[in-house]
Design a protein around this motif. Structure first.
Motif, mmCIF file in Angstrom:
data_model
loop_
_atom_site.group_PDB
_atom_site.id
_atom_site.type_symbol
_atom_site.label_atom_id
_atom_site.label_comp_id
_atom_site.label_asym_id
_atom_site.label_seq_id
_atom_site.Cartn_x
_atom_site.Cartn_y
_atom_site.Cartn_z
ATOM 1 N N GLN A 27 0.807 -1.215 0.000
ATOM 2 C CA GLN A 27 0.000 0.000 0.000
ATOM 3 C C GLN A 27 0.841 1.267 0.000
ATOM 4 O O GLN A 27 0.460 2.268 -0.614
ATOM 5 N N ASP A 28 1.969 1.253 0.668
ATOM 6 C CA ASP A 28 2.820 2.442 0.678
ATOM 7 C C ASP A 28 3.273 2.808 -0.733
ATOM 8 O O ASP A 28 3.396 3.990 -1.072
ATOM 9 N N LEU A 29 3.522 1.805 -1.550
ATOM 10 C CA LEU A 29 3.971 2.051 -2.916
ATOM 11 C C LEU A 29 2.824 2.510 -3.809
ATOM 12 O O LEU A 29 3.040 3.149 -4.842
ATOM 13 N N MET A 30 1.576 2.191 -3.407
ATOM 14 C CA MET A 30 0.412 2.568 -4.188
ATOM 15 C C MET A 30 -0.002 4.012 -3.938
ATOM 16 O O MET A 30 -0.663 4.633 -4.774
ATOM 17 N N SER A 31 0.359 4.551 -2.794
ATOM 18 C CA SER A 31 -0.184 5.838 -2.365
ATOM 19 C C SER A 31 0.670 7.036 -2.706
ATOM 20 O O SER A 31 0.173 8.158 -2.762
ATOM 21 N N TRP A 32 1.970 6.834 -2.907
ATOM 22 C CA TRP A 32 2.896 7.954 -2.940
ATOM 23 C C TRP A 32 3.773 7.930 -4.193
ATOM 24 O O TRP A 32 3.907 6.893 -4.848
ATOM 25 N N PRO A 33 4.417 9.054 -4.531
ATOM 26 C CA PRO A 33 5.210 9.151 -5.773
ATOM 27 C C PRO A 33 6.610 8.567 -5.622
ATOM 28 O O PRO A 33 7.582 9.277 -5.376
ATOM 29 N N PHE A 34 6.724 7.255 -5.805
ATOM 30 C CA PHE A 34 8.005 6.576 -5.676
ATOM 31 C C PHE A 34 8.661 6.258 -7.011
ATOM 32 O O PHE A 34 9.839 5.907 -7.057
ATOM 33 N N PHE A 35 7.875 6.308 -8.129
ATOM 34 C CA PHE A 35 8.385 5.830 -9.414
ATOM 35 C C PHE A 35 8.127 6.856 -10.519
ATOM 36 O O PHE A 35 7.169 7.630 -10.455
ATOM 37 N N SER A 36 8.967 6.807 -11.542
ATOM 38 C CA SER A 36 8.713 7.596 -12.737
ATOM 39 C C SER A 36 7.540 6.982 -13.494
ATOM 40 O O SER A 36 7.451 5.752 -13.629
ATOM 41 N N LEU A 37 6.640 7.827 -13.990
ATOM 42 C CA LEU A 37 5.500 7.338 -14.773
ATOM 43 C C LEU A 37 5.765 7.437 -16.273
ATOM 44 O O LEU A 37 4.888 7.133 -17.072
ATOM 45 N N ALA A 38 6.976 7.853 -16.637
ATOM 46 C CA ALA A 38 7.331 8.036 -18.045
ATOM 47 C C ALA A 38 8.141 6.853 -18.569
ATOM 48 O O ALA A 38 8.910 6.243 -17.824
ATOM 49 N N LYS A 39 7.974 6.547 -19.842
ATOM 50 C CA LYS A 39 8.768 5.486 -20.462
ATOM 51 C C LYS A 39 10.150 5.993 -20.875
ATOM 52 O O LYS A 39 11.078 5.198 -21.034
ATOM 53 N N SER A 40 10.286 7.291 -21.044
ATOM 54 C CA SER A 40 11.595 7.865 -21.336
ATOM 55 C C SER A 40 12.399 7.985 -20.037
ATOM 56 O O SER A 40 11.836 8.037 -18.946
ATOM 57 N N LYS A 41 13.720 8.012 -20.171
ATOM 58 C CA LYS A 41 14.585 8.057 -18.997
ATOM 59 C C LYS A 41 14.348 9.327 -18.189
ATOM 60 O O LYS A 41 14.343 10.428 -18.738
ATOM 61 N N ARG A 42 14.167 9.163 -16.886
ATOM 62 C CA ARG A 42 14.041 10.314 -15.991
ATOM 63 C C ARG A 42 15.228 10.348 -15.041
ATOM 64 O O ARG A 42 15.515 9.353 -14.362
ATOM 65 N N VAL A 43 15.891 11.487 -14.992
ATOM 66 C CA VAL A 43 17.006 11.685 -14.071
ATOM 67 C C VAL A 43 16.651 12.701 -12.984
ATOM 68 O O VAL A 43 17.152 12.632 -11.869
ATOM 69 N N ALA A 44 15.731 13.618 -13.299
ATOM 70 C CA ALA A 44 15.316 14.626 -12.317
ATOM 71 C C ALA A 44 14.705 13.936 -11.102
ATOM 72 O O ALA A 44 13.891 13.021 -11.239
ATOM 73 N N PRO A 45 15.081 14.343 -9.896
ATOM 74 C CA PRO A 45 14.578 13.672 -8.686
ATOM 75 C C PRO A 45 13.107 13.974 -8.413
ATOM 76 O O PRO A 45 12.540 14.932 -8.957
ATOM 77 N N ILE A 46 12.493 13.143 -7.599
ATOM 78 C CA ILE A 46 11.165 13.411 -7.045
ATOM 79 C C ILE A 46 11.373 13.963 -5.635
ATOM 80 O O ILE A 46 11.997 13.310 -4.793
ATOM 81 N N LEU A 47 10.880 15.172 -5.407
ATOM 82 C CA LEU A 47 10.960 15.806 -4.103
ATOM 83 C C LEU A 47 9.538 16.082 -3.653
ATOM 84 O O LEU A 47 8.863 16.971 -4.190
ATOM 85 N N PHE A 48 9.072 15.327 -2.678
ATOM 86 C CA PHE A 48 7.655 15.398 -2.288
ATOM 87 C C PHE A 48 7.528 15.536 -0.778
ATOM 88 O O PHE A 48 8.208 14.841 -0.022
#
Length: 290
Positions: A27-48
Motif C-alpha cells: 500500500q505504501d507504494l500505491m499511495s505515494w510518488p516513488f516511481f517515474s511514470l514516463a517510459k523515457s529516462k528520468r534523471v530529475a529527482p522526485i521531491l515530495f
C-alpha cells in the motif's frame, strides 16, 4: 550489480512458490510518488512533502529512475512473500527467481528482448535511491534504501540465464509482511500500457477499494501526488483521455467541477461472478473475449 556478497551470505535463500498466485501490492507504494511514470529516462529527482510524509527519490544518469513498469518486479516479490508467509513457510529478503517466473507473472513476453528489459529494470531498481519518513517513528527520521540492495544472475556455460537472485530492502520487506499494508490487485493491471493509468489504478485500489460510493480527489492534488514533471494543464489533458477510455479494471472514473475546482471521482464496478472467475483463472474479462 553490487559486489557486497556479505549481506547475501547472512540471509537464507527464499525460493518462489510454484503455481498461480494472486498479485499483491504494497500500500505504501500505491499511495505515494516513488516511481517515474514516463517510459523515457528520468534523471530529475522526485521531491515530495505532504504533512508528515516526505519522499526523496534520486536516479543515476546511467540508468535513470525506476519506473512504474519496473515496480512489477516488486509486485511479483511481494506476492511471493505474502503467499509463502500465509502458508506458514519461511521467507527471506534474498529471493531466487527465473526470468520466466517474473515475465509470465507480469504478463510480459519471454523472448530475448523481454529479458533484456527485465535486466534493465533490475538495474534501475538497484540504482534508484529513496529517502522517506513513511513508517518512521518521527518525521525527522528518514529511511534511505534502494528498491533492490543487490542482484546477480546465474548463467550456464553458453552464457544463457539460469536464474536471478535479488535482495529486497528491509523497508519493503517489513511492509509486505504486515497484512494491513498489502492489497490484492487485478491481474489486468499488468495489461495497462500507460504510466499514469497504472498509477491511477493503484490510487483507486488503495483509496476506493470496494466502497460503494467510491472516492474522489482534487485534480491538482493528484498532480502533486503523482510526482510527474509535466505541468498541471498537460496532466489534466491526459486525465481526461483516461476518463474517456475507461481502461482501469474494476473502476469507473468521472470528472466533475465543484466549487471552482476539478475533481476525479472513481467508484467500483459491480462484480459479475463469471467475470471474477475468468479473471482468477487469468482469462480476459467476458466483455473483451473475441
Amino acid at each position: 550489480m553490487s559486489a557486497n556478497r556479505l549481506s547475501a551470505q547472512q540471509l537464507d535463500l527464499f525460493r518462489p512458490i510454484a503455481g498461480d498466485i494472486a498479485p499483491r501490492d504494497a500500500q505504501d507504494l500505491m499511495s505515494w510518488p516513488f516511481f517515474s511514470l514516463a517510459k523515457s529516462k528520468r534523471v530529475a529527482p522526485i521531491l515530495f512533502r505532504m504533512g508528515d510524509v516526505s519522499i526523496h527519490v534520486e536516479a543515476t544518469p546511467e540508468h535513470g529512475m525506476a519506473t512504474i513498469w519496473d515496480a512489477d518486479i516488486l509486485i511479483w516479490a511481494a506476492s511471493q512473500i505474502v503467499e509463502a508467509n500465509d502458508a506458514g513457510l519461511p521467507t527471506s529478503r534474498l529471493i531466487a527467481a527465473t526470468p520466466y517466473d517474473i515475465l509470465t507473472f507480469t504478463r510480459r513476453g519471454t523472448g530475448k528482448a523481454s529479458y533484456e528489459r527485465l535486466r534493465a529494470g533490475l538495474d534501475r531498481l538497484q540504482s534508484t535511491t529513496i529517502a522517506t519518513s513513511i513508517r518512521q517513528n518521527t518525521q525527522r527520521r528518514r529511511h534511505r534504501f534502494s528498491w533492490i540492495n543487490e542482484w546477480r544472475e546465474r548463467l550456464d556455460g553458453q552464457g544463457r540465464a539460469l536464474g536471478i537472485e535479488m535482495i529486497v530492502p528491509d523497508w519493503f520487506y517489513a511492509g509486505v509482511l504486515d497484512h494491513a499494508l498489502v492489497l490484492t490487485i487485478d491481474r489486468a493491471y499488468f495489461s495497462l500500457t500507460g504510466g499514469l493509468e497504472r498509477w491511477l489504478y493503484r490510487i483507486c485500489r488503495k483509496h476506493g477499494g470496494r466502497q460503494e460510493n467510491g472516492w474522489s480527489f482534487d485534480v491538482a492534488h493528484l498532480h502533486l501526488k503523482s510526482g510527474v514533471l509535466s505541468p498541471l494543464k498537460r496532466f489534466s489533458f491526459d486525465l481526461r483521455d483516461i476518463v474517456r477510455r475507461q481502461p482501469l479494471p474494476g473502476y469507473r472514473l468521472t470528472l466533475t467541477f465543484e466549487l471552482g475546482r476539478h475533481r476525479l471521482n472513481f467508484a467500483p464496478l459491480p462484480i459479475d461472478p463469471l467475470d471474477a472467475a475468468m479473471r482468477r483463472m487469468g482469462y480476459p474479462p467476458v466483455d473483451k473475449l473475441p
